[in-house]
Write a protein that holds these residues in place. Structure first.
Motif, PDB file in Angstrom:
ATOM      1  N   ALA A 251      44.306 -21.264 -35.643  1.00 12.59           N
ATOM      2  CA  ALA A 251      45.649 -21.831 -35.764  1.00 12.59           C
ATOM      3  C   ALA A 251      45.546 -23.123 -36.559  1.00 12.59           C
ATOM      4  CB  ALA A 251      46.240 -22.096 -34.387  1.00 12.59           C
ATOM      5  N   GLY A 252      46.054 -23.100 -37.796  1.00 15.41           N
ATOM      6  CA  GLY A 252      45.858 -24.254 -38.663  1.00 15.41           C
ATOM      7  C   GLY A 252      44.376 -24.396 -38.974  1.00 15.41           C
ATOM      8  N   ASP A 253      43.829 -25.580 -38.710  1.00 14.14           N
ATOM      9  CA  ASP A 253      42.399 -25.787 -38.921  1.00 14.14           C
ATOM     10  C   ASP A 253      41.619 -25.738 -37.616  1.00 14.14           C
ATOM     11  OD1 ASP A 253      43.403 -28.071 -37.800  1.00 14.14           O
ATOM     12  OD2 ASP A 253      42.449 -29.462 -39.204  1.00 14.14           O
ATOM     13  N   LYS A 254      42.235 -25.230 -36.554  1.00 15.18           N
ATOM     14  CA  LYS A 254      41.587 -25.179 -35.246  1.00 15.18           C
ATOM     15  C   LYS A 254      41.249 -23.741 -34.855  1.00 15.18           C
ATOM     16  CE  LYS A 254      43.978 -29.305 -33.521  1.00 15.18           C
ATOM     17  NZ  LYS A 254      44.881 -29.847 -32.466  1.00 15.18           N
ATOM     18  N   GLU A 255      40.148 -23.604 -34.143  1.00 12.07           N
ATOM     19  CA  GLU A 255      39.763 -22.324 -33.557  1.00 12.07           C
ATOM     20  C   GLU A 255      39.622 -22.559 -32.053  1.00 12.07           C
ATOM     21  OE1 GLU A 255      36.789 -20.020 -36.051  1.00 12.07           O
ATOM     22  OE2 GLU A 255      36.605 -22.009 -36.948  1.00 12.07           O
ATOM     23  N   PRO A 256      40.724 -22.488 -31.320  1.00 12.17           N
ATOM     24  CA  PRO A 256      40.739 -22.955 -29.930  1.00 12.17           C
ATOM     25  C   PRO A 256      39.815 -22.206 -28.991  1.00 12.17           C
ATOM     26  CG  PRO A 256      42.776 -21.783 -30.470  1.00 12.17           C
ATOM     27  CD  PRO A 256      42.054 -22.007 -31.750  1.00 12.17           C
ATOM     28  N   PHE A 257      39.481 -20.955 -29.301  1.00  7.33           N
ATOM     29  CA  PHE A 257      38.654 -20.166 -28.385  1.00  7.33           C
ATOM     30  C   PHE A 257      37.298 -19.808 -28.978  1.00  7.33           C
ATOM     31  CE2 PHE A 257      43.182 -18.736 -27.717  1.00  7.33           C
ATOM     32  CZ  PHE A 257      43.420 -19.631 -26.688  1.00  7.33           C
ATOM     33  N   ALA A 258      36.892 -20.543 -30.026  1.00 11.45           N
ATOM     34  CA  ALA A 258      35.625 -20.216 -30.692  1.00 11.45           C
ATOM     35  C   ALA A 258      34.421 -20.530 -29.820  1.00 11.45           C
ATOM     36  CB  ALA A 258      35.528 -20.975 -32.013  1.00 11.45           C
ATOM     37  N   ASP A 259      34.540 -21.506 -28.930  1.00 13.12           N
ATOM     38  CA  ASP A 259      33.420 -21.841 -28.054  1.00 13.12           C
ATOM     39  C   ASP A 259      33.196 -20.738 -27.027  1.00 13.12           C
ATOM     40  OD1 ASP A 259      33.113 -24.221 -29.367  1.00 13.12           O
ATOM     41  OD2 ASP A 259      34.374 -25.340 -27.964  1.00 13.12           O
ATOM     42  N   SER A 260      32.018 -20.729 -26.472  1.00 11.69           N
ATOM     43  CA  SER A 260      31.706 -19.740 -25.439  1.00 11.69           C
ATOM     44  C   SER A 260      32.407 -20.119 -24.138  1.00 11.69           C
ATOM     45  CB  SER A 260      30.200 -19.665 -25.207  1.00 11.69           C
ATOM     46  OG  SER A 260      29.550 -19.205 -26.369  1.00 11.69           O
ATOM     47  N   PHE A 261      32.956 -19.132 -23.477  1.00 12.89           N
ATOM     48  CA  PHE A 261      33.615 -19.340 -22.204  1.00 12.89           C
ATOM     49  C   PHE A 261      32.959 -18.460 -21.149  1.00 12.89           C
ATOM     50  CE2 PHE A 261      36.890 -20.598 -25.214  1.00 12.89           C
ATOM     51  CZ  PHE A 261      37.481 -21.690 -24.603  1.00 12.89           C
ATOM     52  N   VAL A 262      32.947 -18.964 -19.931  1.00  4.63           N
ATOM     53  CA  VAL A 262      32.578 -18.110 -18.800  1.00  4.63           C
ATOM     54  C   VAL A 262      33.792 -17.246 -18.507  1.00  4.63           C
ATOM     55  CG1 VAL A 262      31.895 -18.032 -16.392  1.00  4.63           C
ATOM     56  CG2 VAL A 262      30.995 -19.831 -17.881  1.00  4.63           C
TER      57      VAL A 262
END
Length: 315
Positions: free
Chosen positions: A176-187
């Motif tokens: 979204a725009g220049d952000k990748e809000p869920f790119a990090d690893s999540f449990v």
């Protein structure tokens, strides 16, 4: 040659010497050249040993994919207005007012732009749908202006097992725009190991069982004590718990997990009869997978969305 010369007579040697002298005087001798008396050959064209450079080729288009376990799932890029996400090849995309729905004919992944934030931050939650289905939602706020969510399901057990990890991989490609809000690893959260046995509702953590019934009872009574006076006057104070079920599980709000259970409760009225509100009482169990930190209660009637519930749980 030396042998033959030795055998010659003195006259022969003199005659031979005179002949050699004449040859030398004439400019003729072994190994003696006069290039100015030679006819010049035309210069040879230089040989170009360099191969012609090949014509430039356009770079090959990179095949997009997401990795699910050991499998690479080919994808294409769907681009919306200022945002994008990967879509598996063969899946269809249909538009919604605030996003899109991606499906393979049975399973749906929805991308939505939230208009109201409700919660400032990021979380992931698995939650119970109707008729034994469940869903998985990724959420990230953008301040007061709202946020983004990617939701997989609700799906039955078969669909969940088949697509849960793919849905998570696709959510991580959202930009979204220049952000990748869920790119990090999540449990990734999931429905916890729990069951009703011998009249008790038990949450299993590692090897121990955590009995929920008394926690639910405390939650219901705390909820009833929060009623305004007129509501208390309309009821006798008696209640009965009709059933307990898993509501949702959150990760990303804090370290560990928050398992939320819902109790359906009836309340005895002073004029006779029992009331059964549509909304129930929620009991949230905070734990690290092995031991429980605390349990709190929430009034389901004031929770209208997952971000609002996350805000309540975060405290």
């Amino acid at each position: 040659m030396l042998t033959k010369l030795k055998g010659l007579s003195t006259r022969a040697k003199i005659a031979l010497g005179s002949g050699l002298a004449l040859l030398i005087a004439a400019g003729v001798g072994l190994g003696v050249w006069q290039p100015w008396n030679q006819e010049e050959e035309p210069p040879k064209e230089p040989v170009n040993q360099t191969e012609p450079a090949p014509a430039p080729q356009p770079p090959a288009e990179k095949q997009l994919s997401v990795k699910v376990g050991s499998e690479d799932v080919p994808c294409t890029l769907y681009e919306g207005d200022g945002w994008s996400i990967y879509v598996p090849d063969g899946w269809t995309v249909s538009g919604t007012p605030d996003g899109i729905a991606i499906n393979d004919g049975a399973t749906v992944l929805e991308v939505a732009q939230e208009r109201q934030a409700g919660y400032d931050g990021t979380f992931v939650t698995a939650w119970a749908g109707e008729n034994g289905t469940k869903a998985l939602t990724f959420y990230a706020s953008e301040g007061a202006g709202g946020g983004w969510s990617v939701t997989f399901g609700p799906a039955d057990d078969e669909g969940w097992r088949k697509y849960e990890k793919l849905a998570a991989a696709l959510a991580r490609t959202l930009k979204a725009g220049d952000k990748e809000p869920f790119a990090d690893s999540f449990v990734l959260p999931a429905e916890p190991d729990w069951q009703e046995a011998e009249g008790l509702t038990v949450l299993f953590l590692d090897k121990d069982g955590y009995v929920l019934d008394d926690k639910i009872q405390n939650a219901v009574e705390s909820y009833m004590l929060s009623w305004p006076d007129e509501t208390k006057a309309a009821h006798t104070g008696q209640y009965r718990v009709n059933g307990i079920g898993w509501h949702s599980t959150f990760t990303g709000l804090r370290d560990g997990y928050i398992d939320v259970f819902r109790a359906s409760v009836s309340y005895e009225q002073t004029g006779g009869g029992w009331s059964l509100p549509t909304e129930g009482v929620l009991a949230a169990v905070y734990h690290d997978g092995g031991s429980v930190e605390k349990t709190t209660w929430l009034d389901e009637s004031v929770v209208r969305s997952l971000p609002e519930l996350a805000a309540q749980l975060k405290g």
